[in-house]
Structures are given as C-alpha cells and as structure tokens.
Design a protein around this motif. Structure first.
Motif, short mmCIF file in Angstrom:
data_model
loop_
_atom_site.label_atom_id
_atom_site.label_comp_id
_atom_site.label_asym_id
_atom_site.label_seq_id
_atom_site.Cartn_x
_atom_site.Cartn_y
_atom_site.Cartn_z
N UNK A 35 -4.99 -2.12 -13.21
CA UNK A 35 -4.50 -3.44 -13.61
C UNK A 35 -4.06 -3.48 -15.06
N UNK A 36 -4.65 -2.64 -15.89
CA UNK A 36 -4.17 -2.54 -17.28
C UNK A 36 -2.76 -1.96 -17.31
N UNK A 37 -2.49 -0.95 -16.48
CA UNK A 37 -1.15 -0.37 -16.42
C UNK A 37 -0.15 -1.39 -15.87
N UNK A 38 -0.57 -2.19 -14.90
CA UNK A 38 0.32 -3.21 -14.36
C UNK A 38 0.61 -4.30 -15.38
N UNK A 39 -0.40 -4.69 -16.14
CA UNK A 39 -0.19 -5.70 -17.18
C UNK A 39 0.80 -5.20 -18.22
N UNK A 40 0.69 -3.92 -18.58
CA UNK A 40 1.61 -3.36 -19.56
C UNK A 40 3.04 -3.33 -19.03
N UNK A 41 3.20 -3.30 -17.68
CA UNK A 41 4.53 -3.32 -17.07
C UNK A 41 4.97 -4.73 -16.72
N UNK A 42 4.19 -5.75 -17.14
CA UNK A 42 4.56 -7.13 -16.86
C UNK A 42 4.30 -7.57 -15.44
N UNK A 43 3.30 -6.94 -14.77
CA UNK A 43 3.01 -7.26 -13.37
C UNK A 43 1.64 -7.90 -13.24
N UNK A 44 1.43 -8.72 -12.22
CA UNK A 44 0.12 -9.35 -12.03
C UNK A 44 -0.91 -8.32 -11.56
N UNK A 45 -2.18 -8.65 -11.78
CA UNK A 45 -3.27 -7.76 -11.36
C UNK A 45 -3.38 -7.74 -9.85
N UNK A 46 -3.84 -6.61 -9.32
CA UNK A 46 -4.11 -6.48 -7.90
C UNK A 46 -5.48 -7.07 -7.58
N UNK A 47 -5.59 -7.71 -6.43
CA UNK A 47 -6.86 -8.25 -5.97
C UNK A 47 -7.65 -7.16 -5.24
N UNK A 48 -8.94 -7.10 -5.51
CA UNK A 48 -9.80 -6.12 -4.84
C UNK A 48 -10.08 -6.60 -3.43
N UNK A 49 -9.88 -5.73 -2.46
CA UNK A 49 -10.07 -6.05 -1.05
C UNK A 49 -11.23 -5.22 -0.50
N UNK A 50 -12.22 -5.89 0.09
CA UNK A 50 -13.43 -5.19 0.54
C UNK A 50 -13.15 -4.22 1.69
N UNK A 51 -12.24 -4.56 2.58
CA UNK A 51 -11.94 -3.64 3.67
C UNK A 51 -11.27 -2.37 3.14
N UNK A 52 -10.37 -2.53 2.19
CA UNK A 52 -9.74 -1.35 1.58
C UNK A 52 -10.78 -0.49 0.86
#
Length: 227
Positions: A35-52
């Motif tokens: 999520x830090x890498x996504x923030x640096x690219x201007x993208x929203x954070x990924x949500x943690x999914x329990x099944x994944x």
C-alpha cells in the motif's frame, strides 16, 4: 483400549511437532509495503480480504513443503483462483522467498512484472500469506493474492502530494580551531604488547538465502447470458 488411546495421542503430537505456522506480523508488513508503493503511485490502498489470506497461506505452506519440486522453492498455484468463492473479475499473484520482508519486498518493487501487480489500478483487495520453515528459519515463503471483484467501482484518483519546500543551503563549514598543546606535556609512550595472543578475526556470517520471485496474472470472467 487405553493403550490405543495413548498411542493415538502420541501420533497426533508427533504429527504437529515442528509444523510451520503463519506469521501475521510479516504478512501485515508486506501489506503495508504494497500500500505504500500504491500511495507513491497515486493509487488507493488495497483492502485486506480474509479469504485471500487463507488461500495465500495454504499455497505458501505447500510451497514450503516442496510442491514446486526439488529444484524450485516457489511456483504458482494452477489455477490461482482455486478455492475462491467470491465473484471475481481479475486476479493476480506474486510469490517469493528470501530471508526477510524488506529484501523480498524490494525485489518485488524492482521487478517490472511483480510491480505491475502491486500498482495495478484495477485491483481492490489483497491477501498475503507468510510461512517460515521451522527447520530453516532464515527463509520465509510468501504468496500475495490480488483481486478485483465483479462490478467493483472504479478507483478514484488520489491527489498528488504537495512538494516539500526546498531546504536553505547549508552554511559553509568552518575549520575547527586546533587545541593548544600544553607546555611540557609528557610524551606518549607506546605500550609493549609482548607475546600476548592476537584474537582471530571472526568468521564471516553465512550469506542469507537469495530472493526468488514469480508472478502470475489472470484476467477472465467475460460472461454472457443467452436468452
């Protein structure tokens, strides 16, 4: 009857001894890095999914147990959608092995294919599994599962971070004034080491295991309904 019961209990205990377990703290560290890498690219954070998470842990444990073969530490599940019950539109997977979270995460970021999964704007969810082998605690195995759900809303663009003001130039360094030597200072006398043994230099530590990566992506589910 009692003997059989005791024997069964001993077998159960031996079966669980030395079993590898998940490492939630390292899993959270990987999610934070993604999520830090996504923030640096201007993208929203990924949500943690329990099944994944559950599926990622299961596959990671299989890699640790040698499912990829004697000559490979890691490989991809086939298919990576196995066991997933949610209505997904796109999946991605990064798998890696190495000594610690930082080294594997750095390798993911440096690899164009793995980085493409990390900063894919269509992905909305993530699940990370990390397993350390109790027989080889210097090596971790990890699986990162990325997912976009059907009919997921398009991500909103994130505002670009404001540029930090430039720091003023450093003042020129000045030479420190020499410390005056007192008059009649006693001369330094070297000490005689005699025949004392010189300690041997420590042996270099064993090098950490190399980082190994693999990446997969699946884009499917273009479904149509016939009347």
């Amino acid at each position: 009857m009692a003997v059989l019961a005791v024997f069964s209990l001993v077998v159960a205990l031996l079966a669980t001894a030395g079993a590898a377990t998940a490492s939630p703290s390292e899993e959270s560290a990987f999610v934070a890095g993604v999520n830090q890498a996504r923030a640096a690219a201007g993208l929203p954070a990924l949500q943690v999914d329990n099944e994944l998470i559950s599926l990622a842990r299961g596959w990671t444990n299989q890699m640790k147990n040698g499912v990829c073969g004697a000559d490979k530490h890691i490989c991809h599940a086939s298919p990576i959608s196995a066991g997933l019950t949610q209505d997904w539109a796109k999946l991605g997977e990064n798998v890696g092995t190495g000594p610690d979270v930082d080294s594997v995460m750095d390798a993911f970021i440096a690899s164009p294919g793995h980085y493409a999964n990390i900063v894919d704007p269509e992905f909305t969810h993530i699940g990370v599994g990390v397993i350390r082998d109790p027989d080889n605690p210097a090596r971790l195995y990890t699986t990162h599962r990325f997912m976009k759900l059907q009919n997921a809303p398009e991500p909103e663009p994130q505002p670009e971070p404001e540029a930090e003001p430039a720091e003023p130039p450093d003042a020129p360094a000045t030479e420190p004034e020499p410390t005056p030597t007192p008059l009649n200072a006693p001369a330094e006398v070297p000490t005689d080491s005699g025949d004392a043994d010189v300690p041997a230099a420590p042996e270099p530590a064993s090098s950490p295991p190399p980082v190994t990566l693999e990446r997969a992506e699946v884009v499917v589910r273009a479904l149509s309904r016939m009347d």
